[in-house]
Design an enzyme around this catalytic site. Structure first.
Site, PDB file in Angstrom:
ATOM      1  N   SER A  77      36.360  85.914 -20.565  1.00 39.17           N
ATOM      2  CA  SER A  77      35.253  86.314 -21.440  1.00 39.17           C
ATOM      3  C   SER A  77      34.296  87.295 -20.749  1.00 39.17           C
ATOM      4  CB  SER A  77      34.543  85.054 -21.933  1.00 39.17           C
ATOM      5  OG  SER A  77      33.728  85.352 -23.024  1.00 39.17           O
ATOM      6  N   ASP A 103      40.746  82.754 -32.243  1.00 42.26           N
ATOM      7  CA  ASP A 103      39.527  82.646 -31.392  1.00 42.26           C
ATOM      8  C   ASP A 103      38.347  83.148 -32.199  1.00 42.26           C
ATOM      9  OD1 ASP A 103      37.513  82.706 -29.539  1.00 42.26           O
ATOM     10  OD2 ASP A 103      38.582  83.983 -28.081  1.00 42.26           O
ATOM     11  N   HIS A 160      38.488  79.574 -27.638  1.00 40.41           N
ATOM     12  CA  HIS A 160      38.098  80.700 -26.796  1.00 40.41           C
ATOM     13  C   HIS A 160      38.571  80.512 -25.350  1.00 40.41           C
ATOM     14  CE1 HIS A 160      35.800  84.207 -25.777  1.00 40.41           C
ATOM     15  NE2 HIS A 160      34.949  83.551 -24.980  1.00 40.41           N
TER      16      HIS A 160
END
Lengths: 649, 274
Positions: free
Chosen positions: B95, B217, B245
């Site tokens: 991320s 996601d 995620h």
């Protein structure tokens, strides 16, 4: 008893939800969907937990809650917003746990309505913030207090102060840290016991220390006392104690509270100052002595010059040019004599040796004589002089010589500080019980900033012309002192530079009841019976020239340059008058008088002392030695002549 | 301050080339617990906590310095220097760390052999044709959720409620948990992370990049994976079948397999083995 058949899951006090790891809802309880405003049938359409959250909460659910749940197996106390049936936000606290049943993993969630919780938390947070602020403020206050204490301690330390507290109830004395340092003591010293402390006070100061405190207790007042206190090193500290007494409600004194100040340095510097003052006074006395000696030394050579001048004056009738020389020399001579006279007067005043010979005098007469004395200087400056006198005679009780000096000084000053061809106005005026003598000139004036200092010794302005005599800067100082000795005062006024100056002397008029003793007027030309005069002076020129002057009057003169010689000469010369200097090289003038008075030969001889020292004490000493009279230098010739005239044949 | 303590650096695995793992928002290096031990069989695996997260030294945190992801990228380069690898490393970033790796690799491409982006998003906010998945208002709401969850009392309130501020050990226990972050820092970091836009940086990246994209996601939709593949010069896109995620947590095996294939393709070996 717990009721049977109660559906604990459906009606639990919290919302319950079970879903798969993909979020697909498996089961949900009644409490939960009721809270969101749905009926059972309506809620079945909501198939995924994701769809229950507001968008932000959903994001957060994925970004934070889910990873944590996976990581830790359980999460608690997450605050998330859910969407109600009508789209309203329903904040709930979420607890979740992961359960593995065989191969299937479930996530079970418990929801609590968080509205109340939320506001409760907010209250807690607010309470905490306020508690934190209070604690911060407390810390700040403590810090400030500590700082203040530090500064106070620092101030006390710098000022060499300490707190002394005698607790009469426990009979113990408390010392502040600063005081312990001052006394060189440690905290656990034995001087907290009053009897031990009192031993530290100097025995000579003990009673006044006690008295001060006792009086303060008696009168319920503050007290101050100075005493010596023994330092732990054994040396004595000079202490000042400033304290007060504290009473309880039964009016019994419980505490004596005091600030001790170590004034040892102060005392030392006071002593040093006193010593310095003493030295200064000594130096000042020596300076006066020097000035006096200087005056005398200057005066001595002047006397013969003056005498010779008089001789030249006699001869000048035959030789015209000599007359010019004479007047020139005379003018300058007058000026020098004037300066030296002032110098001598000033030193006499500063040494307390000037005494006024007071008599009733006509101030107008004195003024006229002063104008005469100053005329040479005024004429030299081509100044015009206007004089105003009162219509009637004004008598004052004063010393004519000094009064003359005052006016001469003011006139000379005006002449000196007025550019050539100026204007001087002298007025004598009686105002009430005083007489006012004003001397006003059109001269260079005095700048305002110098007005105050003008009567100070050695203060001078630049003279008006090159011709002006510099002088010593003592004329006006002398005027002021002489005027004050006459119980008068002198003032100066000047509008500014080049605006002229005005001096005003005010002296009291003599009360009319005072008998007016008119000095017997004696004519210069009155016949004098010739006398045999012996002049004794080690200044040969002075002796010789005085002799020559007196010979003009027909006297028979002999001179002796030493005391012994004088005694010798007296035997043979048989003088009827002896004029003797006091400071002779071998024996003093007093000795000469004493010796002669013991001898038969001196009978009837008129003996006069001529001395630079003119105080009453000096005169007394002269009379005691056997002199009939005492003349103060510079010798006033008319005065001498007048005295000679009075001597019976 | 030594860098190992500053970033709580941990190295596992005794031999092989170096792989550095960077965690995502709201967590710390513990999120690699399913992946790191397996990687350690063949590589030296370096774990670290982003500044302000986990057990990093928060006394070194500064709001002004950590106002953009660039400072985090500089930290990553320092971490790589610290581990003293004499060959380029592979960086795996989840991320937000995918963006940090992107910036670091542009700054010092020589330090990187390649990188793996796990659930990356160069920009969360929709912009013209770009579909980041969210509006600015959505992100504001997220930040609010972050703020209310990191309620001040969660860590610092605890000792006061317990009436035991003088017992730091107790309060430390209460506050200590996985992925705990100072509330103010968490909020600041959320804004830095979720308002970032690094789309313009993508073409500058010259190193091989593996994109691991989850099939479902919510945070990084598949459109974002496609965008990245298109903009990154040397990108490989692998879609992992997963909801959520964090595929490295919920689908570690799939992730490891994709990484293994990628590293083989790009011949990532220890220099000694070459």
């Amino acid at each position: 008893m717990i009721p049977e058949n109660i559906d604990f899951f459906e009606n639990a006090a919290c919302g319950l939800l079970i879903c798969g790891t993909d979020g697909a809802i498996v089961r949900v309880n009644k409490t939960f969907y009721k809270w969101l405003g749905y009926s059972e049938s309506e809620f079945t359409t909501k198939s995924n937990i994701d769809t229950l959250f507001t968008l932000g909460s959903r994001f957060y659910f994925h970004a934070q809650l889910t990873p944590l749940l996976q990581l830790e197996g359980a999460v608690s106390e997450f605050l998330l917003s859910l969407k109600g049936k009508n789209g309203e936000r329903v904040p709930m606290l979420v607890n979740a746990a992961q359960q593995i049943d065989g191969h299937i993993t479930y996530n079970s969630f418990a929801f609590f309505l968080a509205r109340e919780r939320h506001s409760y938390e907010q209250q807690l947070v607010t309470a905490r913030e306020s508690a934190e602020n209070s604690s911060r403020e407390l810390l700040e206050t403590q810090k400030t207090l500590k700082e203040n204490q530090y500064f106070l301690g620092l101030a006390m330390k710098s000022a060499k102060m300490g707190v002394w507290n005698y607790d009469l109830v426990s009979s113990r004395i408390h010392f502040s840290e600063e005081l312990l340092v001052l006394m060189g003591l440690s905290k656990d010293c034995s001087y907290h016991k009053p009897q031990n402390f009192y031993e530290l006070i100097h025995p000579d100061d003990l009673s006044q220390f006690d008295d001060a405190i006792n009086t303060a207790i008696e009168k319920n007042s503050d007290y101050e006392v100075e005493f010596r206190l023994k330092h732990s090193s054994g040396s004595w500290l000079s202490m000042e104690s400033r304290g007060n007494v504290i009473f309880n409600s039964e009016r019994i004194c419980t505490n004596i509270l005091s600030i001790f100040i170590d004034i040892s340095e102060h005392k030392n510097s006071q002593k040093e100052l006193a010593d310095a003052n003493k030295q200064l006074a000594e130096a000042d006395r020596k300076k006066d002595e020097f000035l006096a000696t200087l005056g005398h030394e200057l005066r001595n050579p002047l006397a013969p010059i003056r005498n010779v001048l008089k001789l030249i004056e006699h001869d000048s009738e035959c030789r015209q040019n000599l007359n010019d020389y004479y007047s020139m020399l005379n003018r300058h001579m007058t000026q020098i004599e004037h300066i030296v006279d002032d110098l001598l007067e000033v030193t006499r005043i500063s040494r307390g040796r000037l005494e006024l010979k007071r008599t009733m005098v006509d101030i107008c007469e004195v003024t006229r004589m002063a104008i005469e004395s100053s005329s040479a200087l005024i004429e030299a400056g081509n100044h015009t002089l206007d004089v105003t006198f009162p219509s009637s005679t004004v008598m004052i009780y004063g010393d004519p010589t000094r009064l003359n000096q005052i006016i001469v000084n003011l006139l000379s000053n005006a002449a000196k500080y007025t550019p050539k061809g100026g204007h001087i106005r002298l007025s004598v005026q009686s105002i009430g019980t005083s007489i006012e003598i004003r001397v006003k000139d059109s001269g260079i004036g005095i700048p305002p900033e110098k007005l105050r200092a003008i009567f100070n010794m050695f203060t001078q302005l630049e003279p008006a012309s090159e011709r002006g005599q510099g002088g010593l800067g003592i004329g006006l100082a002398l005027v002021k002192q002489l005027v004050e000795m006459h119980e008068g005062h002198v003032e100066v006024y000047s509008p500014g530079i080049n605006e002229g100056t005005e001096f005003t002397v005010t002296v009291p008029i003599a009360p009319s009841s005072e008998p007016i003793e008119q000095p017997a007027s004696e004519e210069e030309g009155q016949s004098i019976s010739p006398k045999r005069i012996l002049i004794v002076d080690d200044n040969e020129d002075a002796a010789d020239s005085l002799g020559l002057l007196l010979e003009f009057d027909g006297h028979i003169i002999k001179v002796a340059y030493s005391g012994k010689k004088a005694i010798e000469v007296t035997e043979t010369f048989r003088p009827s008058v002896i004029l003797s200097d006091i400071g002779l090289p071998d024996i003093s003038g007093y000795e000469v008088a004493k010796i002669l008075r013991r001898q038969e030969v001196s009978k009837g001889i008129y003996m006069a002392a001529i001395s630079g020292w003119g105080s009453q004490k000096d005169k007394q000493r002269a009379l005691e030695a056997g002199f009939d009279q005492h003349f103060t230098k510079p010798l006033n010739l008319p005065e001498l002549k007048s005295a000679l005239r009075k001597i019976p044949l | 301050m030594n860098l190992v303590d500053r970033h709580n650096i941990k190295v596992i695995g005794e031999r092989g080339p170096v792989i550095v793992l960077g965690h995502g928002f709201g967590c710390d290096q513990t999120m690699w617990k399913h992946v790191a031990p397996i990687l350690a069989n063949n590589y030296r695996v370096v774990l670290y906590d982003l500044m302000g997260c986990g057990k990093s030294d928060i006394s070194m945190y500064s709001y002004s310095k950590y106002n953009s992801l660039n400072s985090y990228a500089m930290d990553l380069l320092e971490v790589i220097d610290e581990i003293n690898s004499n060959a380029p490393v592979v960086f795996v970033g989840h991320s937000v760390s995918a963006n940090i790796g992107l910036l670091a690799s542009i700054e010092s491409p020589n330090k990187f052999h390649s990188q793996v982006m796990v659930s990356p998003s160069p920009c969360f906010i929709n912009n013209g044709d770009y579909n980041g998945g969210f509006t600015r208002a959505d992100i504001e709401e997220l930040c609010e959720a972050v703020e209310s969850n990191f309620l001040k009392w969660s860590t610092s309130m605890a000792p006061i409620i317990m009436g035991a501020p003088e017992k730091p050990k107790l309060s430390a226990e209460l506050g200590e948990s996985f992925c705990r972050t100072e509330p103010e820092i968490a909020h600041h970091f959320a804004r830095v992370t979720f308002f970032a836009d690094h789309r313009a940086d993508l073409p500058k990246c010259k190193i091989p990049t593996l994109i691991l994209q989850c099939t479902d996601d919510f945070i990084a939709p598949t459109s974002v994976g496609d965008y990245l593949k298109q903009k990154l010069p040397k990108a490989t896109l692998v879609k992992i079948k997963n909801v959520g995620h964090c595929p490295h947590m919920s689908a570690p095996q799939a992730c490891l397999g994709a990484i293994d294939d990628f590293l083989k393709e790009y011949e990532f070996k220890h220099p000694a083995i070459l």
